[in-house]
Write a protein that holds these residues in place. Structure first.
Motif, short mmCIF file in Angstrom:
data_model
loop_
_atom_site.label_atom_id
_atom_site.label_comp_id
_atom_site.label_asym_id
_atom_site.label_seq_id
_atom_site.Cartn_x
_atom_site.Cartn_y
_atom_site.Cartn_z
N ARG A 140 74.63 11.09 39.84
CA ARG A 140 75.28 12.42 39.82
C ARG A 140 74.64 13.33 38.78
NH1 ARG A 140 79.95 9.36 40.00
NH2 ARG A 140 80.29 9.75 37.78
N GLN A 143 76.32 5.18 39.34
CA GLN A 143 76.79 6.37 40.05
C GLN A 143 76.76 7.60 39.14
OE1 GLN A 143 77.28 6.57 43.32
NE2 GLN A 143 76.59 4.45 43.32
N GLN A 199 72.45 16.89 39.23
CA GLN A 199 72.78 18.12 38.49
C GLN A 199 71.57 18.61 37.70
OE1 GLN A 199 75.56 19.95 38.74
NE2 GLN A 199 74.56 21.43 37.40
#
Length: 89
Positions: A79, A75, A83
């Motif tokens: 993420r 995870q 970004q």
């Protein structure tokens, strides 16, 4: 489909993301998931595929590490990759 590569290899001092191809077609080869056993003093190499969506397009993250990924680490990579892609645009 967008492709990104995540590397976290301590002996080679490679850490972070890079963009693969802007868009993948069925003619592109993608390395299979699996574990390449370590040899000659190198640790085992773990290749995993992580899937997500970015800007309404499928996103494939090819993770290459010298350790097995936990669910939390998976995870975190997703993420961080999103970004990274936002910063590239």
């Amino acid at each position: 489909m967008r492709i990104a590569v995540y590397q976290d290899l301590s002996m080679e001092n490679k850490h972070g993301f890079s963009i693969g191809h802007e868009s993948a077609t069925e003619n592109i080869l993608v390395v299979r998931e699996g574990v390449l056993p370590g040899a000659f003093g190198y640790p085992s190499l773990y290749t995993r595929h992580l899937r997500s969506c970015f800007n309404n397009q499928p996103l494939l993250i090819i993770s290459i590490t010298d350790y097995e990924l936990t669910d939390d680490k998976r995870q975190e990579i997703i993420r961080d990759c999103e970004q990274f892609l936002l910063e590239q645009n």
